[in-house]
Design an enzyme around this catalytic site. Structure first.
Site, PDB file in Angstrom:
ATOM      1  N   ASN A  67       0.841  -1.203   0.000  1.00 44.99           N
ATOM      2  CA  ASN A  67       0.000   0.000   0.000  1.00 44.99           C
ATOM      3  C   ASN A  67       0.876   1.253   0.000  1.00 44.99           C
ATOM      4  O   ASN A  67       1.956   1.286   0.600  1.00 44.99           O
ATOM      5  CB  ASN A  67      -1.023   0.002   1.149  1.00 44.99           C
TER       6      ASN A  67
ATOM      7  N   GLU B  40       0.308   5.227   0.634  1.00 42.69           N
ATOM      8  CA  GLU B  40      -0.656   6.249   1.065  1.00 42.69           C
ATOM      9  C   GLU B  40      -0.228   7.638   0.602  1.00 42.69           C
ATOM     10  O   GLU B  40       0.889   7.843   0.103  1.00 42.69           O
ATOM     11  CB  GLU B  40      -0.816   6.179   2.585  1.00 42.69           C
TER      12      GLU B  40
ATOM     13  N   SER C  17      -3.144  13.412   0.764  1.00 39.22           N
ATOM     14  CA  SER C  17      -4.523  13.559   0.298  1.00 39.22           C
ATOM     15  C   SER C  17      -5.098  12.138   0.320  1.00 39.22           C
ATOM     16  O   SER C  17      -4.941  11.361  -0.635  1.00 39.22           O
ATOM     17  CB  SER C  17      -4.534  14.147  -1.124  1.00 39.22           C
TER      18      SER C  17
ATOM     19  N   GLU D 239      -2.966  -4.647  -3.138  1.00 38.17           N
ATOM     20  CA  GLU D 239      -3.474  -5.588  -4.161  1.00 38.17           C
ATOM     21  C   GLU D 239      -3.441  -4.968  -5.552  1.00 38.17           C
ATOM     22  O   GLU D 239      -3.047  -5.602  -6.527  1.00 38.17           O
ATOM     23  CB  GLU D 239      -4.928  -5.972  -3.868  1.00 38.17           C
TER      24      GLU D 239
END
Ligand code: THU
Length: 138
Positions: free
Chosen positions: A54, A56, A59, A67
């Site tokens: 992931n 991030e 915003s 995934e």
């Protein structure tokens, strides 16, 4: 009867093959806002494996799940057929994909199996079809 158990065994074998890679990937997750690092491994039909984490963003809504990073890397490299997705987060045992990831996975491999793991390296397996019953289709 042999067929059912051999399928189950082979998914477990593929998941086991990816454990090290997926656990190692956690260190590359960029999750300063949620503090929930997630790592994914996608096993392609030809045996190639793509990983994703992931990523991030300040915003928040621009953040991307592990995934879809794995899936998009694989598709951009010419892959279209996938056998197994393994997911792992040290913060959430047996983490499952969000709806957006389920929809994007369905686009390519409706027969995909999702494997998810806890910190003791125990697995749970879910056919993608059981997690998203009516994917959007044009
Ligand atoms: N996340 C994933 O990467 N995959 C999932 O299966 C669910 C959630 C990420 C998104 C966000 O960066 C963090 O986990 C917390 O929601």
């Amino acid at each position: 009867m042999v067929k059912i158990s051999s399928t189950a065994v082979s998914h477990k074998r593929l998941a086991r093959e990816m454990i090290k890679l997926v656990k190692k990937g956690i260190t590359n997750a960029y999750a300063p806002y949620s503090s929930i690092p997630v790592s994914a491994g996608l096993y392609c039909k030809d045996g190639e494996i793509f990983t994703g984490v992931n990523i991030e963003n300040s915003s928040y809504s621009l953040s991307m799940c592990a995934e879809r990073v794995a899936l998009f890397k694989a598709v951009a490299s010419g892959q279209r057929n996938f056998l197994l997705l393994l997911l792992y987060s040290p913060k959430i045992d047996f983490i499952l994909p969000c709806g957006a990831c389920l929809q994007t996975l369905c686009e390519f491999s409706p027969e995909l199996v999702i494997a998810t793991m806890n910190t003791n390296e125990e697995f749970k397996f879910y056919p993608l079809k059981t997690l998203i019953k009516r994917p959007f289709r044009l």
